[in-house]
Write a protein that holds these residues in place. Structure first.
Motif: not given
Length: 343
Positions: A249-278
């Motif tokens: 769960a990702i809830y903070a970022a600076n303006p214009g900031e981005s993140v690189t997701v390791p796709i293969r590793e995320s697939m292997a772990g069936n990982i869920r990413y949840q971006f949050i703005l309350t």
């Protein structure tokens, strides 16, 4: 009454203290006399605007989302709140020109929540964005509860990055209250002490320890969820310490900031990413969060102050600009504005 307003976006010097006529609450609204206003990163970021020059607003705006005080007037149709009730406030300035940096604020009654007599106004003003954000982050895992309650996270392990921050502090306390094993990361020994006082079971100094190794030592089977304050820096280790099917769960970022997701590793772990703005979660998620935070508060599970892991830095209403600067410059703990001395 006194109110802090800004008519254009920009630096903290756009904030001005002015006299203002208190408004009367309309249908479904209450007026609250503020004791304490809480300052969050989104407050100064909203005031600052895009950073590409000043933008003139359509009307003067009072900053700050969170606060606590006493109900002063009740509009037609409000049945659950009464004059004299102590309340904590959330999302007051979202979609409105009425924030909490003023002596009286008119707001929808649903955004004023009873504050137990045993709790202080500074505790009430420290909830709002941090606690509601933490609740959503802790309930983002599809194998977990939609609403936290005692024991609802029993058997779960949670990693909270940045455990000395306001959201991290609330996440530690809520996760402990719900029965989770809590691991947190911090950058120095002072913050480690704060995280321990908040209730973290395992505290890792990411500057001196290998985070992946330390998490695996603390929780060999991995964590079910990560509550992350800095995904660009932490995502690699987050992925390594998650159980299969875990959630970041990702809830903070600076303006214009981005993140690189390791796709293969995320697939292997069936990982869920949840971006949050309350502010923009569903109405059901908001109701669940407010209800759970209220229950935890009544149980004494949400406490503030240095002894509970969240130091308080206080300013007067006339010093709201300095309070915004303190949050922008990374003051550890919670920044509060004392508006009035109420009982």
């Amino acid at each position: 009454m006194k109110a802090v307003v800004y008519e254009e976006t920009g630096g903290s010097d756009v904030l001005q203290v002015r006299d203002k006529q208190p408004a009367e609450p309309g249908p479904g609204e209450v007026r609250v006399r503020l004791a304490v206003s809480g300052v969050n990163p989104t407050d100064w970021k909203s005031r600052a605007g895009s950073g590409q020059g000043s933008t003139r607003l359509k009307a003067p705006k009072v900053p700050n989302q969170d606060g606590a005080g006493v109900v002063d007037a009740v509009g037609p149709g409000v049945l659950d709140l009464h004059i004299g009730d102590r309340v904590w406030l959330w999302d007051v300035a979202w979609g409105s020109d009425e924030g909490t940096a003023q002596e009286y604020a008119v707001l929808p009654a649903a955004k004023a929540v009873p504050l137990p007599d045993s709790e202080t106004f500074e505790t009430g003003a420290s909830l709002g964005i941090p606690a509601l954000t933490a609740h959503r982050a802790l309930t983002a895992n599809e194998n977990g509860p939609a609403r936290l309650s005692p024991g609802s996270l029993s058997g779960h392990a949670v990693l909270v990055t940045g455990g000395a921050g306001a959201v991290g502090h609330a996440a530690i306390q809520l996760a402990r209250w719900a029965g989770a094993t809590v691991v947190t990361t911090v950058s120095d020994e002072r913050k480690a002490g704060l995280a321990r006082r908040a209730g973290a079971h395992h505290v890792i100094n990411y500057r001196t320890q290998d985070v992946v190794e330390a998490v695996r030592e603390a929780v060999p089977e991995g964590v079910d969820s990560v509550v992350d304050v800095n995904a660009p820096a932490n995502l690699g280790s987050d992925v390594e310490v998650l159980k299969p099917g875990g959630t970041i769960a990702i809830y903070a970022a600076n303006p214009g900031e981005s993140v690189t997701v390791p796709i293969r590793e995320s697939m292997a772990g069936n990982i869920r990413y949840q971006f949050i703005l309350t502010y923009t979660v569903t109405e059901g998620q908001k109701r669940d969060a407010v209800a759970a935070v209220s229950e935890a508060l009544a149980a004494g599970a949400l406490r503030v102050g240095d002894e509970h892991g969240l130091p308080l830095t206080r300013f007067g209403l006339e010093e709201t600009a300095a309070a915004h600067d303190a949050v922008e410059h990374g003051t550890v703990g919670k920044v509060l504005i004392d508006v009035a001395a109420l009982s």
